[in-house]
Motif scaffolding. Structure first.
Motif, PDB file in Angstrom:
ATOM      1  N   LEU A  45      13.384  58.540  24.964  1.00 48.90           N
ATOM      2  CA  LEU A  45      13.021  58.281  23.719  1.00 48.90           C
ATOM      3  C   LEU A  45      12.385  56.830  23.469  1.00 48.90           C
ATOM      4  N   PHE A  81      10.999  56.088  16.964  1.00 43.39           N
ATOM      5  CA  PHE A  81      10.884  56.957  16.265  1.00 43.39           C
ATOM      6  C   PHE A  81      10.738  56.452  14.751  1.00 43.39           C
ATOM      7  N   VAL A 124      16.264  63.067  13.969  1.00 43.55           N
ATOM      8  CA  VAL A 124      16.258  62.511  15.314  1.00 43.55           C
ATOM      9  C   VAL A 124      17.599  62.744  15.918  1.00 43.55           C
ATOM     10  N   VAL A 153      19.882  56.543  19.995  1.00 44.34           N
ATOM     11  CA  VAL A 153      18.659  56.693  19.302  1.00 44.34           C
ATOM     12  C   VAL A 153      18.444  55.269  18.833  1.00 44.34           C
ATOM     13  N   LEU A 199      11.254  66.812  19.549  1.00 43.26           N
ATOM     14  CA  LEU A 199      11.294  65.453  19.007  1.00 43.26           C
ATOM     15  C   LEU A 199      10.168  65.021  18.458  1.00 43.26           C
ATOM     16  N   ALA A 218       9.595  61.347  16.435  1.00 42.32           N
ATOM     17  CA  ALA A 218       9.874  60.569  17.550  1.00 42.32           C
ATOM     18  C   ALA A 218       8.723  60.314  18.368  1.00 42.32           C
ATOM     19  N   VAL A 251       8.115  60.448  22.520  1.00 38.78           N
ATOM     20  CA  VAL A 251       9.127  60.781  23.564  1.00 38.78           C
ATOM     21  C   VAL A 251       7.938  60.479  24.961  1.00 38.78           C
TER      22      VAL A 251
END
Length: 166
Positions: free
Chosen positions: A99, A102, A110, A129, A156, A161, A163
């Protein structure tokens, strides 16, 4: 000094030639006396001396090194010539999901998805996160198949987010 840096293919060639020479000696009674003398002299050489002999003969007779026998049929195949070089490199099938960042508005969504995905409690998911940055992405999962990694990434990213798959 060059004799010490023998390649394994050259050593195999030397051993095969020595075996062939031994077979010639046994099977060839009609060989000339000159050839028989040379064969006898070569068969008495050590491996390093034989390698030096092969190197000198290659140089004197201008003989180029050839590919190993196992690679020759593949090179001769017309399909191998038509195939792009990229196919020779195997496609990656196992990925790590990270991740990177975001959208602030989607932070709660998320966190919930990461909590469900990793079976974490709410506090652990929130810390994970919030630790994710573009400079230092947070590792979510390791050793995930390509299909599963793509699903997780799509989910996601749909929530806002960023990724990365490694």
């Amino acid at each position: 000094m060059a004799a010490l840096r023998l390649s394994s293919s050259l050593a195999r060639t030397v051993v095969a030639r020595r075996a062939a020479i031994g077979q010639l000696r046994l099977n060839s009674t009609a060989a000339s006396a000159k050839i028989s003398t040379i064969v006898d002299q070569i068969s008495q050489l050590t491996l390093l001396e034989t390698a030096d002999l092969v190197a000198q003969l290659k140089e004197k007779l201008n003989i180029q090194d050839i590919a190993p026998v196992a690679a020759a049929p593949a090179a001769a195949s017309p399909a191998a010539d038509a195939a792009p070089a990229e196919e020779a490199v195997q496609e990656k099938t196992i990925f790590n999901i990270k991740l990177a960042s975001f959208d602030a508005a989607a932070k709660a969504k998320v966190i919930r998805e990461v909590k469900t995905l990793l079976a974490l409690n709410l506090v652990e998911a929130k810390k994970l996160v919030e630790s994710a940055t573009d400079a230092k992405p947070a590792l979510l999962k390791e050793g995930v198949t390509k299909e599963d990694a793509e699903k997780i990434k799509t989910t996601l990213e749909g929530l806002g987010a960023k990724v990365a798959l490694d």
